[in-house]
Design a protein around this motif. Sequence first.
Motif, PDB file in Angstrom:
ATOM      1  N   ARG A 431       0.823  -1.247   0.084  1.00 26.61           N
ATOM      2  CA  ARG A 431      -0.017   0.025   0.027  1.00 26.61           C
ATOM      3  C   ARG A 431       0.852   1.211  -0.075  1.00 26.61           C
ATOM      4  O   ARG A 431       2.032   1.302   0.298  1.00 26.61           O
ATOM      5  N   LYS A 432       0.122   2.231  -0.291  1.00 26.02           N
ATOM      6  CA  LYS A 432       1.011   3.549  -0.197  1.00 26.02           C
ATOM      7  C   LYS A 432       1.440   3.909   0.946  1.00 26.02           C
ATOM      8  O   LYS A 432       2.798   4.204   1.027  1.00 26.02           O
ATOM      9  N   GLY A 433       0.868   3.667   1.863  1.00 20.92           N
ATOM     10  CA  GLY A 433       1.284   3.987   3.369  1.00 20.92           C
ATOM     11  C   GLY A 433       2.669   3.260   3.675  1.00 20.92           C
ATOM     12  O   GLY A 433       3.470   3.623   4.299  1.00 20.92           O
ATOM     13  N   THR A 434       2.680   1.954   3.128  1.00 16.84           N
ATOM     14  CA  THR A 434       3.916   1.135   3.190  1.00 16.84           C
ATOM     15  C   THR A 434       5.295   1.963   2.812  1.00 16.84           C
ATOM     16  O   THR A 434       6.254   1.826   3.005  1.00 16.84           O
ATOM     17  N   ILE A 435       4.972   2.182   1.483  1.00 16.60           N
ATOM     18  CA  ILE A 435       5.867   2.806   0.683  1.00 16.60           C
ATOM     19  C   ILE A 435       6.495   4.206   1.252  1.00 16.60           C
ATOM     20  O   ILE A 435       7.699   4.585   1.340  1.00 16.60           O
ATOM     21  N   THR A 445      15.728   6.305  -0.610  1.00 23.08           N
ATOM     22  CA  THR A 445      15.336   7.468  -0.978  1.00 23.08           C
ATOM     23  C   THR A 445      15.451   6.950  -2.634  1.00 23.08           C
ATOM     24  O   THR A 445      15.447   8.146  -3.437  1.00 23.08           O
ATOM     25  N   THR A 446      15.405   6.216  -3.044  1.00 22.35           N
ATOM     26  CA  THR A 446      15.499   5.510  -4.308  1.00 22.35           C
ATOM     27  C   THR A 446      14.677   4.304  -4.532  1.00 22.35           C
ATOM     28  O   THR A 446      14.222   3.676  -3.556  1.00 22.35           O
ATOM     29  N   VAL A 447      14.185   4.108  -5.888  1.00 21.50           N
ATOM     30  CA  VAL A 447      13.161   3.297  -6.263  1.00 21.50           C
ATOM     31  C   VAL A 447      13.778   1.741  -5.942  1.00 21.50           C
ATOM     32  O   VAL A 447      13.347   0.870  -5.230  1.00 21.50           O
ATOM     33  N   PRO A 448      15.303   1.477  -6.233  1.00 22.83           N
ATOM     34  CA  PRO A 448      15.737   0.268  -5.797  1.00 22.83           C
ATOM     35  C   PRO A 448      15.677  -0.165  -4.330  1.00 22.83           C
ATOM     36  O   PRO A 448      15.388  -1.165  -3.548  1.00 22.83           O
ATOM     37  N   GLU A 449      15.956   0.702  -3.440  1.00 24.73           N
ATOM     38  CA  GLU A 449      15.849   0.845  -1.940  1.00 24.73           C
ATOM     39  C   GLU A 449      14.483   0.519  -1.674  1.00 24.73           C
ATOM     40  O   GLU A 449      14.329  -0.318  -0.573  1.00 24.73           O
ATOM     41  N   VAL A 450      13.553   1.384  -2.115  1.00 21.32           N
ATOM     42  CA  VAL A 450      12.171   0.710  -1.870  1.00 21.32           C
ATOM     43  C   VAL A 450      11.846  -0.423  -2.157  1.00 21.32           C
ATOM     44  O   VAL A 450      10.893  -1.244  -1.578  1.00 21.32           O
ATOM     45  N   LEU A 467       5.535   4.431  -8.018  1.00 24.76           N
ATOM     46  CA  LEU A 467       6.358   3.980  -7.155  1.00 24.76           C
ATOM     47  C   LEU A 467       7.454   5.245  -6.994  1.00 24.76           C
ATOM     48  O   LEU A 467       7.816   5.874  -5.891  1.00 24.76           O
ATOM     49  N   GLY A 468       8.285   5.581  -8.191  1.00 22.17           N
ATOM     50  CA  GLY A 468       9.030   6.750  -8.041  1.00 22.17           C
ATOM     51  C   GLY A 468       8.442   7.820  -7.814  1.00 22.17           C
ATOM     52  O   GLY A 468       8.988   8.840  -7.098  1.00 22.17           O
ATOM     53  N   GLN A 469       7.437   8.398  -8.591  1.00 26.18           N
ATOM     54  CA  GLN A 469       6.672   9.323  -7.997  1.00 26.18           C
ATOM     55  C   GLN A 469       6.303   9.594  -6.547  1.00 26.18           C
ATOM     56  O   GLN A 469       6.405  10.527  -5.910  1.00 26.18           O
ATOM     57  N   ALA A 473       7.783  12.623  -4.105  1.00 23.86           N
ATOM     58  CA  ALA A 473       6.679  13.418  -3.478  1.00 23.86           C
ATOM     59  C   ALA A 473       6.947  13.207  -1.948  1.00 23.86           C
ATOM     60  O   ALA A 473       6.864  14.376  -1.235  1.00 23.86           O
ATOM     61  N   GLU A 474       7.166  12.044  -1.470  1.00 24.43           N
ATOM     62  CA  GLU A 474       7.530  12.046  -0.016  1.00 24.43           C
ATOM     63  C   GLU A 474       8.676  12.695   0.469  1.00 24.43           C
ATOM     64  O   GLU A 474       8.653  13.356   1.592  1.00 24.43           O
ATOM     65  N   LEU A 475       9.510  12.574  -0.432  1.00 24.25           N
ATOM     66  CA  LEU A 475      11.015  13.187   0.070  1.00 24.25           C
ATOM     67  C   LEU A 475      10.766  14.835   0.071  1.00 24.25           C
ATOM     68  O   LEU A 475      11.138  15.527   0.960  1.00 24.25           O
ATOM     69  N   GLU A 476      10.032  15.180  -0.873  1.00 29.95           N
ATOM     70  CA  GLU A 476       9.736  16.841  -1.021  1.00 29.95           C
ATOM     71  C   GLU A 476       8.744  17.179   0.317  1.00 29.95           C
ATOM     72  O   GLU A 476       8.839  18.278   0.801  1.00 29.95           O
ATOM     73  N   ALA A 477       7.925  16.415   0.616  1.00 31.53           N
ATOM     74  CA  ALA A 477       7.097  16.729   1.660  1.00 31.53           C
ATOM     75  C   ALA A 477       7.737  16.613   3.092  1.00 31.53           C
ATOM     76  O   ALA A 477       7.580  17.256   3.952  1.00 31.53           O
TER      77      ALA A 477
END
Length: 865
Positions: A431-435, A445-450, A467-469, A473-477
Amino acid sequence: MPTDTSTIVLVGHGMVGQRFLEALAERGLTATHRVVVLCEEPRPAYDRVQLTSYFSGRTPEDLSLTDLAFIEDHGIELHLGDPAESVDREARTVTARSGLVVGYDVLVLATGSYPFVPPVPNKDAEGCFVYRTIEDLLAIEEYARRSTTGAVVGGGLLGLEAAGALKGLGLTSHIVEFAPRLMPVQVDEGGGAALLRTIEEMGLTVHTGVGTQEIVVGDDGAVTGMRLSDGSELATDLVVFSAGVRPRDQLARDCGLTVGERGGITVDEQCRTVADPHVFAIGECALAADGRVYGLVAPGYEQAETAAAAIAGNASAFTGADLSTKLKLLGVDVASFGDAHGAAEDCLDVVYSDSRAGLYKKLVIGRDGTLRGGILVGDAEAYGTLKAFTGSVPPVSPESLVLPAGAGAPVQLGPSALPDDAIICSCNNVRKGTIRAAVTEHSCTTVPEVKKCTKAGTTCGSCVKVLGQLINAELEASGVEVDKGLCACFSQTREELYEIVLALRITSHRELLDRYGREEARGGDGCEVCKPTVGSIVASLAPAIGASTYVLDGEQAALQDTNDHFLANLQRNGSYSVVPRIPGGEIAPEKLIVIGEIARDFGLYTKITGGQRIDMFGARVEQLPLIWARLVDAGFESGHAYGKSLRTVKSCVGQTWCRYGVQDSVRMAIDLELRYRGLRSPHKLKSAVSGCQRECAEAQSKDFGVIATANGWNLYVGGNGGATPRHADLLAQDLSDAELVRLIDRFLMFYIRTADRLERTSTWLERIPGGLDHVRDVVVHDSLGICDELESLMAAHVSHYRDEWAETVNDPEKLARFVSFVNAPDTPDPVVAFVPERDQIKPDLPLLSIGLRPAADVLEGSAQR
């Protein structure tokens, strides 16, 4: 529950079985239990979802999902080619085909499904196949060599993939579907019509609304045709049955487990069989608690996790699964999600259809505005976002979500609009919350890490873009400022600097920095990031902007990396390598002799590379002009092994020599290498041309790869065989020579235009918004209207190409730079020395580490000039 000495027996080792083993390991059960796996196939678990990619060049090893180190590290006993034959539930033992008897405390059945073959006469004749395993594909491939026409019974997902595979093998292909439309489970009548038009335009013949009555055979018992239910006959010499699957539950039936009326081992919400608490069933063989047999991998993965949790004593339940799917069939995007057919009451449809473009989009909306499902054909770009909104009311009107650009300003919903409980990765139920938590709590901080942290995006990959978006977005927030500038000198990206240089015809780094650099950097010298980057941009555009095409002219020389500065690759002991171009890997004996004589005369180490050319190592910097003077005299050119440019275009011998070849791959490889030689780019470029589907040149591991077909050439892009391997994606197929070259021209110039610094095509293709579909729209369909410009830029490069070493050896001023010490040009570097090894030389690394003058027994380069 089992004790520490309990034995868990897994019957079946497919995708779901492997996920079950991983789930056991994650819960520590492999450390406390004996785990035995009985596998019918001769190979461990492989990616059946990507099975058809075998015909695009992927090997069985490429498809493997099993790391044998994982099996060994966890002490798992894996028995390949030895399926379970019987189960004694009273004694709790399983007997394998080999006679092996294994006792169990917990038995997990993951036997999957088997292909359904309609009971028509001669269904087992020679030339009839199913499409389920790697062995099936190997048999089809072999039989197709003596066939001209193939027919697939079944127009579902696997049937369309099979038809595409037959076409790729050079056969005239037919699809026979009993239902009135293709993919009747996933799409409705409108979606089926759009899919039909697109597939027929590809040259496949589709027969819908008819069934197979009989397989017609000749006197030798081999297939010669099919008789259909409408009375017509279809001539074919190869038939593939792909008419659905059935749960493989015979083992369960034989031992008295309860099975459903239409098949499937009946289980409860913990995936435990209702007849025996010691036996579980997962995947396509299981009839879940909601009364369904799930044929998708994502529900199977959920069942594997549920069963492992139950065995570990943890509360978990499988009550149903999302059946959303996103597929690419014969290059066509097809997606369905939620209540795609509007089966619920009080549903309204929002439909957009464009027959000419092969587009069909339908959203199913409840009367309260809730998005309940949808179907997308031809363009599934919005799938990830729409699926995440299913079950909720989107923040925008439904029609704005399906209208194309220019027909009502479609709304692109960002990740911030998605609720936290929205499922982003349906394959792994993430789910989005998990990401978000992976970013905020686990510092990803990167797609491979997530991916590693959550497993999102690790199965089908359709969610990677969203996933990348979400990550960004979370980093910016979180207040993390992401400076997208190239370096401390420029706030622009490399792509933006490219556009500035092209538009304003700027030919120097200093001018670009003074006009467009950050305020504090103007008037300076730049940095080690921007100097070679700008140098590469200027070199790429040199003919178009009026700059010199020689990279060591004027200011350009100061911008180059060490390798470009001396037009050779610097090696670890301070010596350089010499790599002449050998287009397509083809070389005449006379030129081979020249290379041998030069290597002998200068005492160089020689090695044949994976790029089908010969490297010579151990040249001192002052020897480079002497060596290249002889190579140029013999007709050699620079191989650009030192530059961020085209390296090689490999080839197999093609139809000229190979009995399987269908096109002249050597000629095409030579043409391509000579066309793109010297093309400066954000990173190195590698290519290959294979003369048939056997793919001996490994074209799909290249930045752009070409594979011959009976009708022309297939073009693949974005491959990489390096530290992060990636198979290339099919961009276009059955191209003529001229069409192939035109698309490669466009692709390369678009990559050079939009890629980041030091970004390979593989990374670029995954990063660029829209991915492969966007690139295809731009370079194939000219969606941005820039193809004429891209072709013009490439034409300018081709017409202005000059060999760098030929220019260098004929210019005394240019030769002056090739010295070890500017103040002592005749003095060689004393630490560049060698010792003998295997009749050649190698760097004297101990000498290098202490920086002493070489002893008498050390080879100082070569005494011969």
